[in-house]
Motif scaffolding. Structure first.
Motif, PDB file in Angstrom:
ATOM      1  N   CYS A 232       0.806  -1.217   0.000  1.00 21.17           N
ATOM      2  CA  CYS A 232       0.000   0.000   0.000  1.00 21.17           C
ATOM      3  C   CYS A 232       0.840   1.268   0.000  1.00 21.17           C
ATOM      4  CB  CYS A 232      -0.938  -0.004   1.209  1.00 21.17           C
ATOM      5  SG  CYS A 232      -0.080  -0.178   2.802  1.00 21.17           S
TER       6      CYS A 232
ATOM      7  N   THR B  37      -0.616   4.246  -2.034  1.00 16.81           N
ATOM      8  CA  THR B  37      -1.850   4.735  -1.416  1.00 16.81           C
ATOM      9  C   THR B  37      -1.563   5.518  -0.141  1.00 16.81           C
ATOM     10  OG1 THR B  37      -3.055   2.819  -2.260  1.00 16.81           O
ATOM     11  CG2 THR B  37      -4.084   4.040  -0.470  1.00 16.81           C
TER      12      THR B  37
ATOM     13  N   LYS C  62      -2.079   9.574   0.487  1.00 16.23           N
ATOM     14  CA  LYS C  62      -2.916  10.029   1.598  1.00 16.23           C
ATOM     15  C   LYS C  62      -2.131  10.956   2.501  1.00 16.23           C
ATOM     16  CE  LYS C  62      -6.761   9.423   4.063  1.00 16.23           C
ATOM     17  NZ  LYS C  62      -8.097   9.762   3.549  1.00 16.23           N
TER      18      LYS C  62
END
Length: 242
Positions: free
Chosen positions: A27, A30, A34
């Motif tokens: 991840c 991602t 973020k």
């Protein structure tokens, strides 16, 4: 049972924990996307908010590096908690970040003779450090381990420069954190800091227990911090245990 194991023969920092967990969790992109959002839209007292300029790639830094993004007077624990709670991260990620900063706050208060209401953070209160904690929480949620285990943790010796001047290694905040946990610690023949407060607090905040690697390894990652110690970096493994 899924086991998350940290091998800390090369030390541990918040940046290193974030990097290995995002890799193991698949991840990284991602989490860093973020994490790219800054806190400038939030108002917390008179503290000027920082802007992080390199959010889209992992930053291999250290809690005690000085730079243009430091707060001159530090950031209060209550402000950090507000930043975490008001962020756009999941409830689980926020909970992990709050646990990490709970340990940091207790350690810093102990070192400076302050209370949780009066303690202020310098390096560990920067936007980058707060986002590291939230990113760690997000990556941990993606991995979803049933148990977290940590090896003996190695730190260096000598001194290191920080916002408070030149201080001994292990640094006082790390020593205060060590009194809050049951991990095993060893001193490596390395004349610099290998364990940072945010790194040790991250291991504690995600609930790691002391132990050895067990089960069948199904994934691994390594993160080399900014300091080149010749001992490699933080290694992390995912193992399956019947």
């Amino acid at each position: 049972m899924k086991i998350l194991y940290f091998d800390c023969i090369g030390g541990v920092s918040g940046d290193m924990v974030l990097e290995v967990l995002t890799e193991l969790g698949g991840c990284k992109e991602t989490v860093y996307e973020k994490r790219a959002a800054d806190f400038s839209h939030q108002t917390h007292g008179t503290h000027q908010q920082q802007h992080w300029q390199h959010a889209h790639s992992p930053h291999k830094g250290n809690d005690h590096d000085q730079g243009e993004h430091e707060h001159s007077h530090g950031r209060s624990y209550s402000t950090v908690k507000e930043l975490i709670e008001d962020s756009g991260f999941s409830s689980a990620a926020k909970e992990t970040a709050l646990k990490i900063y709970g340990y940091i706050a207790q350690a810093e208060a102990s070192v400076h003779g302050a209370t949780l209401q009066t303690v202020h953070f310098h390096e560990v209160g920067r936007d980058e450090a707060v986002k590291n904690a939230l990113g760690i929480g997000m990556a941990l949620e993606a991995i979803a381990p049933d148990k977290v285990i940590v090896s003996t943790i190695y730190d260096g010796k000598g001194t290191v420069k920080c916002s408070h001047g030149e201080i001994p290694v292990p640094v006082p905040a790390v020593m205060a954190l060590r009194r809050q946990c049951s991990y095993s610690f060893e001193t490596a023949d390395v004349n610099t800091e290998m364990v940072t407060p945010s790194g040790l607090a991250a291991i504690m905040g995600i609930g790691a227990e002391p132990g050895e690697l067990v089960g069948k390894v199904i994934g691994s990652a390594e993160a080399i911090g900014k300091r080149r110690t010749g001992r490699g970096g933080l290694k992390a493994y995912i193992a399956e245990l019947d």
